[in-house]
Design an enzyme around this catalytic site. Structure first.
Site, PDB file in Angstrom:
ATOM      1  N   THR A   1       0.834  -1.203   0.000  1.00  0.00           N
ATOM      2  CA  THR A   1       0.000   0.000   0.000  1.00  0.00           C
ATOM      3  C   THR A   1       0.869   1.253   0.000  1.00  0.00           C
ATOM      4  O   THR A   1       1.977   1.230   0.532  1.00  0.00           O
ATOM      5  CB  THR A   1      -0.847  -0.034   1.286  1.00  0.00           C
ATOM      6  OG1 THR A   1      -1.733  -1.122   1.184  1.00  0.00           O
ATOM      7  CG2 THR A   1      -1.603   1.242   1.528  1.00  0.00           C
TER       8      THR A   1
ATOM      9  N   ARG B   1     -13.785  -7.626  -0.157  1.00  0.00           N
ATOM     10  CA  ARG B   1     -13.134  -7.264   1.128  1.00  0.00           C
ATOM     11  C   ARG B   1     -12.576  -5.835   1.051  1.00  0.00           C
ATOM     12  O   ARG B   1     -11.948  -5.448   0.084  1.00  0.00           O
ATOM     13  CB  ARG B   1     -12.005  -8.259   1.424  1.00  0.00           C
ATOM     14  CG  ARG B   1     -11.179  -7.929   2.688  1.00  0.00           C
ATOM     15  CD  ARG B   1      -9.938  -7.123   2.371  1.00  0.00           C
ATOM     16  NE  ARG B   1      -9.033  -6.986   3.517  1.00  0.00           N
ATOM     17  CZ  ARG B   1      -7.995  -6.164   3.550  1.00  0.00           C
ATOM     18  NH1 ARG B   1      -7.724  -5.402   2.523  1.00  0.00           N
ATOM     19  NH2 ARG B   1      -7.206  -6.111   4.608  1.00  0.00           N
ATOM     20  N   VAL B   2     -12.809  -5.075   2.092  1.00  0.00           N
ATOM     21  CA  VAL B   2     -12.237  -3.733   2.183  1.00  0.00           C
ATOM     22  C   VAL B   2     -11.393  -3.678   3.443  1.00  0.00           C
ATOM     23  O   VAL B   2     -11.815  -4.150   4.502  1.00  0.00           O
ATOM     24  CB  VAL B   2     -13.345  -2.652   2.239  1.00  0.00           C
ATOM     25  CG1 VAL B   2     -12.727  -1.264   2.384  1.00  0.00           C
ATOM     26  CG2 VAL B   2     -14.214  -2.719   0.986  1.00  0.00           C
ATOM     27  N   GLY B   3     -10.192  -3.133   3.331  1.00  0.00           N
ATOM     28  CA  GLY B   3      -9.301  -3.047   4.483  1.00  0.00           C
ATOM     29  C   GLY B   3      -9.358  -1.684   5.160  1.00  0.00           C
ATOM     30  O   GLY B   3     -10.346  -0.952   5.052  1.00  0.00           O
TER      31      GLY B   3
ATOM     32  N   GLY C   1      -0.080  -2.300   6.334  1.00  0.00           N
ATOM     33  CA  GLY C   1       0.016  -3.587   7.023  1.00  0.00           C
ATOM     34  C   GLY C   1      -1.333  -4.278   6.978  1.00  0.00           C
ATOM     35  O   GLY C   1      -2.237  -3.846   6.244  1.00  0.00           O
TER      36      GLY C   1
ATOM     37  N   GLY D   1      -4.792  -4.948   7.220  1.00  0.00           N
ATOM     38  CA  GLY D   1      -5.849  -3.969   7.465  1.00  0.00           C
ATOM     39  C   GLY D   1      -6.827  -4.362   8.551  1.00  0.00           C
ATOM     40  O   GLY D   1      -7.384  -3.481   9.230  1.00  0.00           O
TER      41      GLY D   1
HETATM   42  N1  ASP Z   1      -3.461  -2.070   4.707  1.00  0.00           N
HETATM   43  C1  ASP Z   1      -3.715  -2.673   3.425  1.00  0.00           C
HETATM   44  C2  ASP Z   1      -4.986  -3.498   3.506  1.00  0.00           C
HETATM   45  O1  ASP Z   1      -5.139  -4.232   4.460  1.00  0.00           O
HETATM   46  C3  ASP Z   1      -2.598  -3.533   2.937  1.00  0.00           C
HETATM   47  C4  ASP Z   1      -1.202  -2.962   3.086  1.00  0.00           C
HETATM   48  O2  ASP Z   1      -0.971  -1.980   3.747  1.00  0.00           O
HETATM   49  O3  ASP Z   1      -0.279  -3.518   2.519  1.00  0.00           O
HETATM   50  O4  ASP Z   1      -5.765  -3.434   2.612  1.00  0.00           O
END
Ligand code: ASP
Length: 284
Positions: free
Chosen positions: A151, A179-181, A203, A205
């Site tokens: 991300t 799915r939404v993070g 990280g 989510g």
């Molecule tokens: N935080 C993002 C998510 O969970 C993934 C990431 O930060 O790499 O969608």
């Protein structure tokens, strides 16, 4: 007031050949944002400009190079927040948008809403003149084969002391469709409050959402300096929410905080007029 910008390219583990590319993309994003800020642009303009560069970089998990879900498809999430008003624009689960960060900004500025998902968001984009693209054009070999989640995010303060943050992602690889993070959720994936500071997280989510990590980290700045706030937030995230990830932060004066419990997190920032960057943590 001093200007400030910090960006990241995702917490995780990059291969040897990957991290110079990720670090370069971060430095390019800061260069772009610095130009915006020195020309008198707003913090919102700066974080959008930075994230546009990061979304265009195939090495990072946002826009071009976004990761795929369990069906092998791309679904993109993004957030932008104005630290003066706490207004934000967010978009989730879009497939045919090249630059979700701009769509998030348009949602904030051109609709009565803050958060629009899926087909409705794409329809709004098209009605506003944003071309809908073939999602296959965002796919890269690396994301089809790889297992990364990188991300991107940015936090800025402009010459008038206004702060903003922006986040963009393809989410986590192999996620269930729909799915939404944390990334598009204000307070979780990003948060900006011009009175205190701003943050952008990366990280897993699910943990970041439960922790409301960026709100928590900015709130910690009322007690700690910006680097300590970042460290306390990530320690808490590891211990209480069992999360792997990282955070970048900025205070009103342009001081930065960087903390992650993963091996790598490419970051670049402005130190005076100089652009600095790192992939492993060395700023402390
Ligand atoms: N935080 C993002 C998510 O969970 C993934 C990431 O930060 O790499 O969608």
């Amino acid at each position: 007031m001093p200007i400030g910008i910090i960006v990241h390219g995702g917490a995780g583990r990059f291969l040897d050949w990957e991290y110079p590319l990720a670090e370069t993309a971060c430095r390019d994003a800061v260069t772009r944002a610095q130009a915006v800020l020195t020309a008198g642009g707003s913090a919102l303009d700066a974080v959008e400009a930075a994230v546009l560069v990061l979304e265009a970089a195939p090495i990072l998990n946002a826009g071009h190079g976004a990761t795929i879900n369990a069906d092998g498809e791309i679904e993109l999430d993004a957030l932008i927040q104005d630290g003066d008003t706490q207004a934000f624009g967010a978009v989730a689960g879009v497939r045919r948008i090249e630059h979700p960060v701009t769509l998030a900004r348009w949602i904030m500025e051109r609709t009565p809403h803050h958060f629009i998902a899926g087909v409705g968001a794409e329809r709004f984009a098209q009605a506003q003149g944003m071309p809908l693209i073939d999602p296959a054009s965002l796919l890269t070999e690396r994301q089809i084969r790889g297992k990364h989640a990188d991300t991107v995010g940015a936090v800025a303060v402009d010459a008038q002391g206004r702060m903003a943050c922006a986040v963009s992602t393809g989410g986590v690889r192999g996620k269930m469709p729909g799915r939404v993070g944390d990334s598009p959720i204000a307070g979780a994936g990003g948060y900006a409050d011009s009175r205190i500071g701003g943050a952008s997280a990366t990280g897993l989510g699910e943990g970041i959402m439960r922790a409301l990590l960026c709100f928590r980290a900015v709130d910690l700045m009322t007690t700690f300096n910006v680097q300590s706030a970042a460290d306390v937030a990530i320690r808490l995230f590891s211990e209480r929410f069992q999360g792997d990830g990282g955070i970048i932060m900025l205070d009103k004066l342009g001081n930065i905080g960087i903390s992650h419990n993963t091996e790598h997190m490419p970051v670049a920032w402005l130190a005076g007029e100089e652009i600095k960057s790192q992939v492993t943590q060395s700023n402390k």
